[in-house]
Design a protein around this motif. Structure first.
Motif, mmCIF file in Angstrom:
data_model
loop_
_atom_site.group_PDB
_atom_site.id
_atom_site.type_symbol
_atom_site.label_atom_id
_atom_site.label_comp_id
_atom_site.label_asym_id
_atom_site.label_seq_id
_atom_site.Cartn_x
_atom_site.Cartn_y
_atom_site.Cartn_z
ATOM 1 N N CYS A 143 -30.023 -7.380 -37.198
ATOM 2 C CA CYS A 143 -31.293 -7.942 -37.655
ATOM 3 C C CYS A 143 -32.455 -7.409 -36.806
ATOM 4 N N ALA A 162 -38.092 -14.059 -35.722
ATOM 5 C CA ALA A 162 -38.577 -14.578 -37.007
ATOM 6 C C ALA A 162 -38.827 -16.077 -36.916
ATOM 7 N N LEU A 169 -30.341 -17.606 -29.659
ATOM 8 C CA LEU A 169 -29.201 -17.253 -30.504
ATOM 9 C C LEU A 169 -27.934 -17.085 -29.671
ATOM 10 N N TRP A 173 -23.131 -17.878 -35.031
ATOM 11 C CA TRP A 173 -24.311 -17.512 -35.831
ATOM 12 C C TRP A 173 -24.774 -16.094 -35.463
ATOM 13 N N CYS A 178 -26.638 -12.576 -37.368
ATOM 14 C CA CYS A 178 -27.686 -11.716 -36.812
ATOM 15 C C CYS A 178 -27.185 -10.291 -36.503
ATOM 16 N N CYS A 186 -30.355 -14.259 -44.300
ATOM 17 C CA CYS A 186 -30.765 -15.355 -43.418
ATOM 18 C C CYS A 186 -32.116 -15.919 -43.881
ATOM 19 N N TYR A 188 -34.451 -17.278 -42.209
ATOM 20 C CA TYR A 188 -35.569 -16.925 -41.315
ATOM 21 C C TYR A 188 -35.983 -15.459 -41.523
ATOM 22 N N TYR A 189 -34.987 -14.639 -41.824
ATOM 23 C CA TYR A 189 -35.273 -13.224 -42.109
ATOM 24 C C TYR A 189 -36.103 -13.132 -43.403
HETATM 25 S S1 SF4 Z 1 -33.926 -13.812 -38.698
HETATM 26 FE FE1 SF4 Z 1 -31.907 -14.812 -38.908
HETATM 27 S S2 SF4 Z 1 -30.463 -13.147 -38.683
HETATM 28 FE FE2 SF4 Z 1 -32.400 -12.450 -37.840
HETATM 29 S S3 SF4 Z 1 -32.338 -12.915 -35.669
HETATM 30 FE FE3 SF4 Z 1 -33.312 -14.626 -36.674
HETATM 31 S S4 SF4 Z 1 -31.646 -16.088 -37.081
HETATM 32 FE FE4 SF4 Z 1 -30.720 -14.073 -36.662
#
Ligand code: SF4
Length: 196
Positions: A143, A162, A169, A173, A178, A186, A188-189
């Protein structure tokens, strides 16, 4: 696009040069030479012109990691060594490090978390290198919002860019979302709440 050098090396009588400053390599390497410092690596690379140079990263102080990235940069800029493919062996997925390796023009990155390394494993890894191990390809799987913040000289906190760098993190997860192609799904992405 660069050719897949890994495939052309498979099956050949490979001569490799391994830089492992961690010292977890079997001393007698069949077909290979093991050095324990970036300076030695550069010296031997110029002198022996191996088929491939392997640089091993592990859980090391940040400055030592940067020194190995500098080694990769030098190897790819030096007129005597720039055509020799470089493989980075990484103990963990780290987007910041892989971005640095891409800037250094490193050819391949492979994740390898086992402590000890011997000739058999080295030959197996080199012989199986392919397009999936290209640094650009490895980067695409991670990510782009992964963000690292140093806690001390050795440890970093992993944060989600994001989510305004407020979400730390780790665990499942991180590894299942990620650090894989799953990040594309995701929430948040898809709807980032970046810093204003
Ligand atoms: S946007 Fe989602 S996948 Fe990317 S770093 Fe953040 S939590 Fe992880």
């Amino acid at each position: 696009m660069k050719p897949v050098l890994g495939n052309s090396l498979a099956g050949k009588n490979i001569r490799y040069l391994l830089c492992d400053t961690w010292g977890k390599t079997e001393p007698e390497l069949e077909g290979g030479e093991w050095v324990q410092s970036p300076i030695q690596c550069l010296d031997r690379a110029v002198e022996t012109k191996p088929n491939i140079i392997v640089v091993r990263f592990w859980q090391m102080p940040i400055r030592e990691r940067e020194a190995l990235v500098d080694l990769c940069t030098t190897l790819k800029w030096n007129s005597y060594t720039r055509k020799i493919p470089v493989l980075a062996l990484l103990h963990a997925k780290h987007r910041g490090l892989i971005e640095d390796l891409q800037h250094a023009d490193v050819d391949f990155a492979r994740f390898f978390s086992e402590r000890s390394l011997n000739s058999g494993r080295m030959i197996e890894i080199i012989g199986s290198l392919g397009a999936k191990d290209r640094v650009e390809r490895q980067l695409k799987m991670l990510c782009p919002y992964l963000h690292y913040d140093a806690i001390d000289a050795k440890c970093e906190m992993i944060l989600c860019g994001a989510y305004k760098d407020r979400m730390v993190l780790g665990g499942k997860w991180l590894h299942k979302m990620c650090e894989t192609g799953e990040h594309l799904h995701c929430e948040y992405y898809l709807k980032p709440r970046v810093k204003s």
